[in-house]
Scaffold this active site. Sequence first.
Site, PDB file in Angstrom:
ATOM      1  CG  LEU A  75      53.514  -8.800 128.846  1.00  0.00           C
ATOM      2  CD1 LEU A  75      53.220  -9.519 130.142  1.00  0.00           C
ATOM      3  CD2 LEU A  75      52.464  -9.152 127.796  1.00  0.00           C
ATOM      4  CG  ASP A 128      79.115  -2.556 119.946  1.00  0.00           C
ATOM      5  OD1 ASP A 128      79.538  -3.678 119.607  1.00  0.00           O
ATOM      6  OD2 ASP A 128      78.838  -1.662 119.127  1.00  0.00           O
TER       7      ASP A 128
END
Length: 267
Positions: A75, A128
């Site tokens: 949104l 990561d």
Amino acid sequence: MNQLSHLNARGEARMVDVSEKQITSRTATACASIKMQPSTLQLIIEGGHPKGDVLATARIAGIMAAKKTPELIPLCHPLMLSKVEIDLTADESIPGILIHATCKLAGQTGVEMEALTAASVAALTVYDMCKAVDKRMIIEGIRVLEKKGGKSGDWDFTAEETNATPKAKNTSAPEKAVSATNTNFSVHFFAELREQLGVDKLSLSLVDLPSPSLAELVTQLRNRDKKWDKHLANSNLLMAVNQQMAKPSYQIQPGDEVAFFPPVTGG
């Protein structure tokens, strides 16, 4: 109680219409941190990581993430960002990396989500790149630090830190009897709950609750009849107090605005 802007009158998710808002300068800064082993932090500081420059890669990832926010958060409005700045600082006292992300534009809606997304993805990138040597890293403290501009004006996290969550009563002290005056609070129902129960708002008194907790309120409401019991029985029922999410243990105060939502409402 103010309506949540991402829900329409029927409780359905929507993108807010900002076309009538004025174009103003808006800035938001968010932060995050990632805790790691001292040896992992030292590897980053010395630039000896086999995958390359961890901080430089995380910085670029954060900038890219800010620009991709409307593709990730359903949104959010597509925004023409004029500035995205990611600052990553090695802090041996954590030990870990402190991340600050600042986004800026001249537009009709704020950039808090862009700043939060940038800080989050920068932290995820550090994880990561370093997970092969440290799988116990912890990402924490993701929050908006400040926002400037817009109709609601400036806001600072530290200025309202004491009011960031609903205040619960001191459970270590004996409970005092609720005063006979000024004991009212309101209860609001949103989305499907409003239609299922046939009511959108109740005005109740704390004197009617054996214990003024949200859990006790749910119990009392469920005892009304089978319809109320059926629709409030979901263990994943969402609750908010004064427009902030709250736990069942929260102790209701006079004047509080309690809201109930079904588990999934969007927005």
